[in-house]
Design a protein around this motif. Structure first.
Motif, PDB file in Angstrom:
ATOM      1  N   LEU A  76      53.048  48.482  48.857  1.00 16.07           N
ATOM      2  CA  LEU A  76      53.636  49.681  48.082  1.00 16.07           C
ATOM      3  C   LEU A  76      53.578  50.534  48.992  1.00 16.07           C
ATOM      4  CD1 LEU A  76      54.819  51.247  45.616  1.00 16.07           C
ATOM      5  CD2 LEU A  76      52.161  51.457  45.052  1.00 16.07           C
ATOM      6  N   PHE A  77      52.569  50.795  49.932  1.00 16.03           N
ATOM      7  CA  PHE A  77      52.325  52.004  50.825  1.00 16.03           C
ATOM      8  C   PHE A  77      53.501  51.803  51.956  1.00 16.03           C
ATOM      9  CE2 PHE A  77      50.841  53.524  55.188  1.00 16.03           C
ATOM     10  CZ  PHE A  77      50.530  54.584  54.620  1.00 16.03           C
ATOM     11  N   ALA A  78      53.887  50.313  52.479  1.00 16.24           N
ATOM     12  CA  ALA A  78      54.793  50.261  53.288  1.00 16.24           C
ATOM     13  C   ALA A  78      56.231  50.743  52.878  1.00 16.24           C
ATOM     14  CB  ALA A  78      54.800  48.784  53.837  1.00 16.24           C
ATOM     15  N   ARG A  79      56.350  50.623  51.557  1.00 19.02           N
ATOM     16  CA  ARG A  79      57.707  51.162  50.802  1.00 19.02           C
ATOM     17  C   ARG A  79      57.750  52.283  51.126  1.00 19.02           C
ATOM     18  NH1 ARG A  79      57.114  46.924  46.101  1.00 19.02           N
ATOM     19  NH2 ARG A  79      57.845  45.058  46.916  1.00 19.02           N
ATOM     20  N   TRP A  80      56.720  53.143  50.703  1.00 20.99           N
ATOM     21  CA  TRP A  80      56.860  54.521  50.581  1.00 20.99           C
ATOM     22  C   TRP A  80      56.946  55.093  52.247  1.00 20.99           C
ATOM     23  CZ3 TRP A  80      58.699  57.343  47.307  1.00 20.99           C
ATOM     24  CH2 TRP A  80      58.657  56.789  45.714  1.00 20.99           C
ATOM     25  N   LEU A  81      56.322  54.566  52.925  1.00 22.17           N
ATOM     26  CA  LEU A  81      56.115  54.910  54.470  1.00 22.17           C
ATOM     27  C   LEU A  81      57.758  54.682  54.828  1.00 22.17           C
ATOM     28  CD1 LEU A  81      54.947  55.576  57.254  1.00 22.17           C
ATOM     29  CD2 LEU A  81      54.662  53.214  57.578  1.00 22.17           C
ATOM     30  N   ASN A  82      58.552  53.612  54.588  1.00 18.60           N
ATOM     31  CA  ASN A  82      59.783  53.299  54.941  1.00 18.60           C
ATOM     32  C   ASN A  82      60.624  54.416  53.901  1.00 18.60           C
ATOM     33  OD1 ASN A  82      59.059  51.455  56.438  1.00 18.60           O
ATOM     34  ND2 ASN A  82      59.611  49.659  54.846  1.00 18.60           N
ATOM     35  N   ALA A  83      60.423  54.890  52.815  1.00 21.25           N
ATOM     36  CA  ALA A  83      61.185  55.758  51.994  1.00 21.25           C
ATOM     37  C   ALA A  83      61.008  57.197  52.748  1.00 21.25           C
ATOM     38  CB  ALA A  83      60.642  55.900  50.552  1.00 21.25           C
ATOM     39  N   PHE A  84      59.953  57.714  53.370  1.00 21.16           N
ATOM     40  CA  PHE A  84      59.885  58.803  54.187  1.00 21.16           C
ATOM     41  C   PHE A  84      60.875  58.514  55.363  1.00 21.16           C
ATOM     42  CE2 PHE A  84      56.705  59.805  51.076  1.00 21.16           C
ATOM     43  CZ  PHE A  84      56.795  60.958  50.653  1.00 21.16           C
ATOM     44  N   ALA A  85      60.814  57.602  55.913  1.00 21.11           N
ATOM     45  CA  ALA A  85      61.393  57.464  57.102  1.00 21.11           C
ATOM     46  C   ALA A  85      63.030  57.234  56.706  1.00 21.11           C
ATOM     47  CB  ALA A  85      61.199  55.789  57.960  1.00 21.11           C
ATOM     48  N   LEU A  86      63.324  56.823  55.645  1.00 13.85           N
ATOM     49  CA  LEU A  86      64.948  56.962  55.380  1.00 13.85           C
ATOM     50  C   LEU A  86      65.024  58.395  55.059  1.00 13.85           C
ATOM     51  CD1 LEU A  86      67.515  55.963  54.729  1.00 13.85           C
ATOM     52  CD2 LEU A  86      66.567  55.444  52.074  1.00 13.85           C
ATOM     53  N   ALA A  87      64.176  59.264  54.415  1.00 16.43           N
ATOM     54  CA  ALA A  87      64.411  60.803  54.199  1.00 16.43           C
ATOM     55  C   ALA A  87      64.682  61.471  55.392  1.00 16.43           C
ATOM     56  CB  ALA A  87      63.314  61.171  53.417  1.00 16.43           C
ATOM     57  N   LEU A  88      63.701  61.119  56.389  1.00 14.84           N
ATOM     58  CA  LEU A  88      63.901  61.639  57.809  1.00 14.84           C
ATOM     59  C   LEU A  88      65.285  61.293  58.487  1.00 14.84           C
ATOM     60  CD1 LEU A  88      62.624  63.475  60.149  1.00 14.84           C
ATOM     61  CD2 LEU A  88      61.682  61.360  60.780  1.00 14.84           C
ATOM     62  N   THR A  89      65.609  60.016  58.239  1.00 11.56           N
ATOM     63  CA  THR A  89      66.662  59.798  58.988  1.00 11.56           C
ATOM     64  C   THR A  89      68.047  60.448  58.433  1.00 11.56           C
ATOM     65  OG1 THR A  89      65.831  57.324  59.185  1.00 11.56           O
ATOM     66  CG2 THR A  89      68.410  57.541  59.487  1.00 11.56           C
ATOM     67  N   ALA A  90      68.216  60.425  56.894  1.00 14.03           N
ATOM     68  CA  ALA A  90      69.217  60.969  56.370  1.00 14.03           C
ATOM     69  C   ALA A  90      69.229  62.605  56.632  1.00 14.03           C
ATOM     70  CB  ALA A  90      68.902  60.847  54.874  1.00 14.03           C
ATOM     71  N   GLY A  91      67.935  63.240  56.753  1.00 10.97           N
ATOM     72  CA  GLY A  91      67.853  64.603  56.923  1.00 10.97           C
ATOM     73  C   GLY A  91      68.310  64.694  58.416  1.00 10.97           C
ATOM     74  N   SER A  92      68.230  63.866  59.310  1.00  9.47           N
ATOM     75  CA  SER A  92      68.370  63.934  60.771  1.00  9.47           C
ATOM     76  C   SER A  92      70.070  63.978  60.912  1.00  9.47           C
ATOM     77  CB  SER A  92      67.953  62.956  61.520  1.00  9.47           C
ATOM     78  OG  SER A  92      66.479  63.040  61.819  1.00  9.47           O
ATOM     79  N   ALA A  93      70.595  62.947  60.307  1.00 11.50           N
ATOM     80  CA  ALA A  93      72.267  62.804  60.277  1.00 11.50           C
ATOM     81  C   ALA A  93      72.669  63.958  59.641  1.00 11.50           C
ATOM     82  CB  ALA A  93      72.389  61.519  59.463  1.00 11.50           C
ATOM     83  N   ALA A  94      72.337  64.585  58.412  1.00 10.51           N
ATOM     84  CA  ALA A  94      72.782  65.603  57.788  1.00 10.51           C
ATOM     85  C   ALA A  94      72.786  66.982  59.054  1.00 10.51           C
ATOM     86  CB  ALA A  94      71.943  66.052  56.656  1.00 10.51           C
ATOM     87  N   TYR A  95      71.618  67.146  59.682  1.00 12.53           N
ATOM     88  CA  TYR A  95      71.464  68.256  60.888  1.00 12.53           C
ATOM     89  C   TYR A  95      72.548  68.015  61.452  1.00 12.53           C
ATOM     90  CZ  TYR A  95      69.494  70.829  64.354  1.00 12.53           C
ATOM     91  OH  TYR A  95      69.484  71.704  65.668  1.00 12.53           O
ATOM     92  N   ALA A  96      72.456  66.678  62.210  1.00  7.10           N
ATOM     93  CA  ALA A  96      73.503  66.385  63.282  1.00  7.10           C
ATOM     94  C   ALA A  96      74.921  66.707  62.908  1.00  7.10           C
ATOM     95  CB  ALA A  96      73.282  65.051  63.985  1.00  7.10           C
ATOM     96  N   ALA A  97      75.327  66.367  61.838  1.00  8.63           N
ATOM     97  CA  ALA A  97      76.803  66.351  61.273  1.00  8.63           C
ATOM     98  C   ALA A  97      76.818  67.933  61.067  1.00  8.63           C
ATOM     99  CB  ALA A  97      76.933  65.520  60.171  1.00  8.63           C
ATOM    100  N   ALA A  98      76.168  68.543  60.546  1.00 10.71           N
ATOM    101  CA  ALA A  98      76.456  70.090  60.063  1.00 10.71           C
ATOM    102  C   ALA A  98      76.540  70.782  61.587  1.00 10.71           C
ATOM    103  CB  ALA A  98      75.326  70.425  59.343  1.00 10.71           C
ATOM    104  N   ARG A  99      75.714  70.395  62.520  1.00 12.66           N
ATOM    105  CA  ARG A  99      75.769  71.199  63.888  1.00 12.66           C
ATOM    106  C   ARG A  99      76.934  70.680  64.449  1.00 12.66           C
ATOM    107  NH1 ARG A  99      71.749  73.512  67.288  1.00 12.66           N
ATOM    108  NH2 ARG A  99      72.472  73.371  69.276  1.00 12.66           N
ATOM    109  N   LEU A 100      77.341  69.428  64.402  1.00 16.58           N
ATOM    110  CA  LEU A 100      78.515  68.973  65.496  1.00 16.58           C
ATOM    111  C   LEU A 100      79.915  69.549  64.987  1.00 16.58           C
ATOM    112  CD1 LEU A 100      79.563  67.138  67.553  1.00 16.58           C
ATOM    113  CD2 LEU A 100      79.598  65.318  65.693  1.00 16.58           C
ATOM    114  N   TRP A 101      79.829  69.486  63.408  1.00 13.28           N
ATOM    115  CA  TRP A 101      81.146  69.943  62.926  1.00 13.28           C
ATOM    116  C   TRP A 101      81.124  71.230  62.513  1.00 13.28           C
ATOM    117  CZ3 TRP A 101      80.329  64.675  61.738  1.00 13.28           C
ATOM    118  CH2 TRP A 101      81.041  63.880  62.553  1.00 13.28           C
ATOM    119  N   GLY A 102      80.000  72.090  62.509  1.00 17.24           N
ATOM    120  CA  GLY A 102      79.801  73.415  62.009  1.00 17.24           C
ATOM    121  C   GLY A 102      80.043  73.763  60.736  1.00 17.24           C
TER     122      GLY A 102
END
Length: 184
Positions: free
Chosen positions: A78-104
């Protein structure tokens, strides 16, 4: 936007975990995941056999740290699942940041972030002790930081990108060439 995308990713993971915990695979981790959990236990209690690793050791080591501070082994999946969930949240946030910055445009960030946060393959990998999501988070975060570095290259940002790529390589050896080539 970043927090919104990350929260949606975490909520989506939580809903998936409720369902996944009721399946046979969710109740008993598959062989590869059991090996990761057993490796974490061996690292934690000092019974690690002296032999070559067939996988990058950082993910089981991170899990072993929590066993070392008292997390019961039965709670480790269960701990590994939540660790992975937070990693997915970081991945999604990074993708959002990169796309917003790239396309303005913030809308581009939302679309990119949600496409990552709601990706069924990522959600599946969040369900077990897979090292791929934390490694993907390292890659996504380093790529988001590269955009900043390209517009204003500094030693500090370059070093941070190198450290993040090195951590990613420790999680998943596939990132080792990127970590080695970054300083070049």
């Amino acid at each position: 936007m970043l927090i919104g995308v990350a929260l949606i990713a975490l909520i989506h993971c939580a809903v998936w975990f409720v369902h996944y915990n009721q399946t046979a695979l969710g109740e008993s981790p598959a062989l590869d995941n059991r090996q990761t959990l057993e490796l974490a236990r061996a690292m934690s209690d000092g019974t690690l056999v002296e032999e070559p690793f067939h996988r990058a050791p950082l993910y089981p080591f991170i899990l072993s740290l929590f066993l070392g501070i008292g997390l019961p082994y039965e709670m480790l999946p269960l701990f590994a699942r939540w660790l992975n969930a937070f990693a997915l949240a970081l991945t999604a946030g990074s993708a959002a940041y990169a796309a917003a910055r790239l396309w303005g445009k913030p809308a581009c960030g939302w679309v990119a972030g949600l496409l990552v946060a709601l990706n069924p393959v990522f959600i599946f990998f969040a369900g077990d002790a897979f090292d791929i999501l934390p490694a993907t988070a390292c890659l996504a975060l380093s790529l988001a930081l590269v955009q900043t570095w390209l517009t204003k290259p500094t030693f500090r940002i370059s070093l941070l990108i190198g450290v993040i790529l090195a951590l990613g390589a420790g999680l998943r050896s596939h990132l080792l060439p990127l970590a080695i080539l970054w300083p070049v």
